[in-house]
Design an enzyme around this catalytic site. Sequence first.
Site, PDB file in Angstrom:
ATOM      1  N   LEU A 158       0.813  -1.222   0.000  1.00 62.04           N
ATOM      2  CA  LEU A 158       0.000   0.000   0.000  1.00 62.04           C
ATOM      3  C   LEU A 158       0.841   1.264   0.000  1.00 62.04           C
ATOM      4  O   LEU A 158       0.304   2.370   0.049  1.00 62.04           O
ATOM      5  CB  LEU A 158      -0.925   0.009   1.228  1.00 62.04           C
ATOM      6  CG  LEU A 158      -1.921  -1.150   1.312  1.00 62.04           C
ATOM      7  CD1 LEU A 158      -2.726  -1.060   2.603  1.00 62.04           C
ATOM      8  CD2 LEU A 158      -2.853  -1.159   0.106  1.00 62.04           C
ATOM      9  N   GLY A 162       6.430   6.487   6.966  1.00 64.26           N
ATOM     10  CA  GLY A 162       7.579   6.643   7.845  1.00 64.26           C
ATOM     11  C   GLY A 162       8.778   5.904   7.272  1.00 64.26           C
ATOM     12  O   GLY A 162       9.197   6.137   6.153  1.00 64.26           O
ATOM     13  N   GLY A 164       8.898   2.510   6.952  1.00 68.44           N
ATOM     14  CA  GLY A 164       8.540   1.150   6.565  1.00 68.44           C
ATOM     15  C   GLY A 164       7.501   1.111   5.467  1.00 68.44           C
ATOM     16  O   GLY A 164       6.917   2.127   5.085  1.00 68.44           O
ATOM     17  N   LYS A 180       2.473  -2.640   8.931  1.00 65.81           N
ATOM     18  CA  LYS A 180       3.650  -1.825   8.624  1.00 65.81           C
ATOM     19  C   LYS A 180       4.886  -2.627   8.981  1.00 65.81           C
ATOM     20  O   LYS A 180       5.052  -3.060  10.123  1.00 65.81           O
ATOM     21  CB  LYS A 180       3.620  -0.500   9.386  1.00 65.81           C
ATOM     22  CG  LYS A 180       4.816   0.394   9.044  1.00 65.81           C
ATOM     23  CD  LYS A 180       4.590   1.837   9.449  1.00 65.81           C
ATOM     24  CE  LYS A 180       4.628   2.025  10.931  1.00 65.81           C
ATOM     25  NZ  LYS A 180       4.562   3.458  11.315  1.00 65.81           N
ATOM     26  N   ASP A 277       4.047  14.793  14.156  1.00 66.92           N
ATOM     27  CA  ASP A 277       4.251  14.383  12.769  1.00 66.92           C
ATOM     28  C   ASP A 277       2.923  14.432  12.016  1.00 66.92           C
ATOM     29  O   ASP A 277       2.618  13.558  11.216  1.00 66.92           O
ATOM     30  CB  ASP A 277       4.854  12.977  12.714  1.00 66.92           C
ATOM     31  CG  ASP A 277       5.473  12.676  11.357  1.00 66.92           C
ATOM     32  OD1 ASP A 277       5.681  13.623  10.566  1.00 66.92           O
ATOM     33  OD2 ASP A 277       5.741  11.495  11.082  1.00 66.92           O
TER      34      ASP A 277
END
Length: 446
Positions: A158, A162, A164, A180, A277
Amino acid sequence: MNLLLLLICTIWFSLIVDARLEKATLSNISGHLLLAEEEPTSHFSPMDAQSPGNSEVKIVHHQDLNKRVLIALIVASTVLGGLLLFLSCGWIYRHKKLRDSNGKNRMKTEEAAEGVPSSQVMVRYNTSRMGSRRSSVAIFDYELLEAATNKFSQSNDLGESGSGHVYKARFDEKLLATVKKLDDALPDDERKFDNELNWLSQIRHQNIIKLLGYCIHGKTRLLVYEMMRNGSLETQLHGPTQGSALTWHLRLKIAVDVARGLEYLHEHCNPPLVHRDLQLSNILLDSNFNAKLSNFGLAVTSGTENKDNIGLSGTAAYVAPEYILDGKLTDKSDVYAFGVVLLELLMGRKLVENKASAETENQSLVKWAMPQLIDRTRLPNVVDHVIRNTMDLKHLYQVAAVAVLCVQPEPSYRPLITDVLHSLIPLVPAELGGSLRVMEPVSSSH
């Protein structure tokens, strides 16, 4: 229980009958003795002399009756005691079985609440490896995740998030999740992994992504989340559809959802938490376009300073000026990032636009947008074409004013996220989670 009552009634009935027989016998004996005493001595005959013998026989009969009653009581007491013991053992067994059954059902309910069906997804709760912060998070077997993602095939990829890759995982016909994966995690990646695991295992909120579990396999680290079928806000706004599915009211609903998530972090977490973030790629949308905050690898407690120790967030354009200059980090840092997100929802433009001329430098959206936002005559012309002329202009001006306040260079001039939330809720229809009552469709002639 009915059998016990029947037995008790039978015993008492027998005792009553025996007591009546005893009474009748004693009455007969007393009658004979009285007759013998009332008869004159002159009429005494040899036959009457046998009456004492008859009385003696009656007395013997009374003693036999007492023995039978005593034996009956002993037998009844023994039977009753045995029956009570049997019923007690049965009740204890049934209670234990019911308790075990309830325990199993409770475990299934907890697994279902985490989105993991016990029949298909075999997870194990390893309390020896899980601290208090991770007690509600499942540990997945690596083989299970590998099978659910078809060995992390490209067809299930997908995209990146970050440090990964994110994969779609199918555990059965109904359950989908996202995984993830961080391969060969570096020390910084492992720190982010632990940070996100620790925070998300504690947080439960409708506008924050739900962490289903995790897996540690050698140097590989994996996090398993609930599936968000509409992907990220970045994909919806800047992907192939270019925001065509995001109406004016839907964009405001997403902004309200994000503000609610931030308010929970700032006002209700103990200690208060700064996401640090916030950006379009970390705002995920479910099948009903409910927005949830994700990627907590950089989250820290409010008031943290020294940017060298905690590093910058993934995209510098979302970072508040005071943090870049002085390393100060507070909840107002998240408010700044929220203002940038709100600008992107209004403008439909990417955060940084590349000018055609090679001589000009990249220009941030904030710098470009500020003159447009404060000029009411120019503002309607810079709104995303998908939503242009579909809103009440008063509402547009109000949202633009909120965005301007959020991206102020001075943190003290920025509002609290709670104030931002209360400013936006009246602009969102009630059916989308706000308080606006839409009486009729908005005219497109504005």
